[in-house]
Design a protein around this motif. Structure first.
Motif, short mmCIF file in Angstrom:
data_model
loop_
_atom_site.label_atom_id
_atom_site.label_comp_id
_atom_site.label_asym_id
_atom_site.label_seq_id
_atom_site.Cartn_x
_atom_site.Cartn_y
_atom_site.Cartn_z
N GLU A 1 0.83 -1.21 0.00
CA GLU A 1 0.00 0.00 0.00
C GLU A 1 0.86 1.25 0.00
O GLU A 1 0.54 2.24 -0.66
N ASP A 2 1.96 1.21 0.75
CA ASP A 2 2.83 2.38 0.85
C ASP A 2 4.23 1.94 1.24
O ASP A 2 4.42 0.88 1.84
N TYR A 3 5.21 2.74 0.86
CA TYR A 3 6.61 2.47 1.19
C TYR A 3 7.23 3.76 1.68
O TYR A 3 7.22 4.77 0.97
N ASN A 4 7.77 3.72 2.88
CA ASN A 4 8.32 4.93 3.49
C ASN A 4 9.84 4.92 3.58
O ASN A 4 10.41 5.72 4.29
N GLY A 5 10.49 4.03 2.88
CA GLY A 5 11.94 3.97 2.87
C GLY A 5 12.46 2.74 3.60
O GLY A 5 11.71 2.00 4.24
N ARG B 1 11.87 0.79 7.52
CA ARG B 1 10.56 1.20 8.03
C ARG B 1 9.54 0.16 7.60
O ARG B 1 9.73 -0.53 6.62
N LYS B 2 8.47 0.11 8.32
CA LYS B 2 7.44 -0.87 8.04
C LYS B 2 6.77 -0.60 6.69
O LYS B 2 6.45 0.53 6.37
N ILE B 3 6.60 -1.64 5.90
CA ILE B 3 5.89 -1.54 4.63
C ILE B 3 4.41 -1.77 4.92
O ILE B 3 4.04 -2.74 5.57
N HIS B 4 3.57 -0.88 4.45
CA HIS B 4 2.13 -1.00 4.63
C HIS B 4 1.58 -1.89 3.52
O HIS B 4 1.73 -1.59 2.34
#
Length: 87
Positions: free
Chosen positions: A62-66, A69-72
């Motif tokens: 769903e999202d990637y913050n780098g 960090r946890k991947i959604h």
């Protein structure tokens, strides 16, 4: 990714053009251009970033913050599993 592949990706995931645009961070009109393969008579190429985002969404991201960090992840449904097999 050809325009027909892009449309197939969206349909197999069960997404409307509006939903696909929202997930990809695009305007609905761009989804229409990508599916048609042209804009005002000019050929439209689907950018690598969009192609990679389509793949990530099909994998459930769903999202990637780098890094580190946890991947959604999206909740996987039967439709998503079918996409993973067919894309």
């Amino acid at each position: 990714m050809e325009s027909s592949d892009f449309k197939k990706w969206r349909k197999v995931l069960g997404l409307s053009q509006k939903d696909a645009a929202q997930l990809l961070g695009l305007k609905r009109r761009m989804i229409q251009y990508y599916e048609k393969g042209e804009r005002d008579g000019d050929k439209v190429k689907i950018p690598r970033s969009v192609r990679l985002a389509c793949y990530a969404i099909a994998q459930g991201v769903e999202d990637y913050n780098g890094p580190n960090r946890k991947i959604h992840m999206l909740e996987k449904s039967d439709k998503t599993e079918k996409v993973l097999e067919s894309v």
